[in-house]
Scaffold this motif. Structure first.
Motif, short mmCIF file in Angstrom:
data_model
loop_
_atom_site.label_atom_id
_atom_site.label_comp_id
_atom_site.label_asym_id
_atom_site.label_seq_id
_atom_site.Cartn_x
_atom_site.Cartn_y
_atom_site.Cartn_z
N HIS A 325 0.81 -1.22 0.00
CA HIS A 325 0.00 0.00 0.00
C HIS A 325 0.85 1.27 0.00
N LYS A 396 -4.21 8.50 0.82
CA LYS A 396 -2.87 8.04 0.49
C LYS A 396 -1.86 8.65 1.45
N ARG A 400 -3.12 7.47 4.96
CA ARG A 400 -3.35 6.04 4.78
C ARG A 400 -2.67 5.26 5.90
#
Length: 488
Positions: A325, A396, A400
């Protein structure tokens, strides 16, 4: 997800570590630490693989000790696992696994000397206790379904071999392979007490300032660990195990009179050995507790708690390095390399290197423990995040990390951290051999002064302390209902 009990527990441990810092010796005492560190890294990038004729022999013996020790430990542990449900067996296994391999080596050195049996038993005995615990858990969790399908009248042994073992075989094989990697690390550090493994040559190179030689040894060790899936194949294992004893070396012959004297005289408390009786035993114990045990326990606990929190902080910072990720494949590749190096290097080796570069204090031990254990936990929870699916509109970057992923893996992160707590305690105690005032320092001092009775009592105290921390860690995990799988 975050919950009040988990957050409160986290803050309690952070507060304990901060208080511990007030009583700890955290300092860099060498005259030119950064120059020494630069010279070390220069040695790593310019390794000298042809410096010592004994280097490849040491590497071979490191592998041989690991295979024999793990093989004996796993076989003994499997037999113990079959009767692990009995309380005396559990107590025995908890006790032998609570004593570090180096402590076992120091004990066996006193009567076996520099004989291969010393290294083999130093690995096999604590590993037997570990294998017994894990194997018993694996067997207890086996699916009872296959047993119910067997014909009536099937014997207990047949049912065990044909219904229970096949269901558990993959887990047993996987865990044994992991223990082999641990055995390689244990085998390497046995060289620091004089056995002919990699640690012996590493210590000799550092003491002479031969950083390129030390760099070569570290690189060979990393390659050895990283290539385990390539050269450790199921079909080759019988060949490795059967041939390994022939590569242990001969060592010095065992003097069996020393063995008898060790058990009948050396470890008997001095007052009893000298005929003073119980009247002399109380002052002897009081002196041991005041001047060795209590200072050792205090420093061991302080260093453990600081290292535990540092491990947790490093793991939380490191898991994005291997998470899908964050970033691209190039960054993740470098992240994997960093974490492999961190978790593959034994804490004892890391602490020894940093002590040579930074001077004697608790700082090298804290950094070594945090890097090794933080690398392990960071790798585990980083891989867990790869199984978490995020929404297409998920934030993001930093958001995140803080709002999407960390809350989901935090409970499993704490579970891993409290599982490593007892392991950090074991390593903290043994780092005293390097000169840090933990319990290992007082054990080593007693052995150097030929006070084996005092050393044995201190080792027993170390084992009880480790058992206590392990029990407390399991209680906390159970109280908080912590699991090693993340919340989806």
């Amino acid at each position: 997800m975050f919950s009040y009990p988990t957050v409160r527990t986290s803050f309690i441990f952070v507060a304990i570590a901060l208080v511990g810092l007030l009583f700890s010796d955290i300092a860099i005492t060498s005259s030119n630490p950064w120059q020494d560190l630069a010279n070390f890294f220069l040695g790593v990038v310019t390794p000298n693989f042809f410096s010592s004729e004994g280097l490849m022999t040491a590497l071979l013996r490191t592998v041989a000790f690991a295979f024999v020790g793990v093989a004996v430990g796993s076989a003994s542990g499997f037999l113990l696992a079959l009767v692990y449900r009995f309380l005396p067996v559990r107590i025995f296994c908890n006790f032998i696994r609570a004593i570090h391999e180096l402590f076992w080596a120091l004990i066996f050195l006193q009567f076996f000397g520099f004989h291969p049996l010393t290294g083999v038993l130093a690995i096999a005995i604590p590993y037997a206790g570990i294998f017994a615990k894990v194997y018993s858990e694996i067997l207890d969790e086996a699916d009872p379904g296959p047993r119910n399908l067997l014909p009536s009248g099937t014997g207990v042994i047949s049912a065990f071999l044909f219904a229970r073992i096949p269901d558990c075989w993959h887990q047993i094989r996987t865990y044994t392979a992991y223990r082999l990697e641990c055995g390689l690390r244990s085998s390497a550090i046995l060289g620091f007490v004089g056995l002919p493994t990699l640690g012996f040559y590493l210590e000799a190179s550092f003491s002479q300032g031969l950083y390129s030689d030390a760099g070569a040894m570290l690189i060979l060790f990393y390659v050895l660990i990283a290539t385990i899936p390539i050269w450790v194949r199921p079909k080759l294992l019988p060949i490795y195990v059967l041939s390994a004893p022939f590569f242990l070396g001969e060592g010095l012959p065992i003097v069996w009179g020393n063995v008898a004297r060790f058990f009948t005289q050396d470890i008997v408390p001095a007052p009893l050995r000298n005929g003073e009786g119980l009247a002399g035993l109380v002052p002897w114990l009081n002196d041991l507790m005041v001047n060795a045990a209590l200072p050792g326990i205090w420093n061991t606990v302080i260093l453990t708690q600081i290292a535990l929190v540092a491990t947790g902080m490093l793991a939380l910072l490191a898991f994005p390095l291997v998470s899908n990720h964050f970033g691209g494949p190039v960054r993740r590749t470098f992240g994997h390399v960093f974490l492999v190096i961190a978790r593959s290097t034994p804490e004892y080796v890391l602490a020894y290197i940093l002590l040579q570069l930074w001077g004697p204090s608790m700082l090298p031990a804290v950094v070594a423990l945090a890097l090794h254990n933080g690398g392990i936990i960071g790798h585990l929870i980083g891989r867990q995040t790869n199984g978490i699916r995020l929404r297409p509109d998920a934030p993001k970057g930093f958001n995140r990390y803080t709002w999407e992923l960390t809350p989901r893996i935090y409970r499993s992160f704490l579970a891993f951290l409290f599982y490593r707590w007892e392991i950090i305690m074991r390593e903290t105690a043994i780092l005293g051999i390097l000169g840090i005032y933990t319990l290992g320092f007082y054990v080593d001092s007693a052995i150097q002064n030929i006070h084996f009775d005092r050393a044995l009592v201190l080792i027993l105290i170390t084992a009880l302390l480790n058992i206590g921390i392990d029990t407390l860690g399991r209680y906390i995990r159970r109280k908080l209902a912590l699991q090693t799988m993340p919340t989806c």
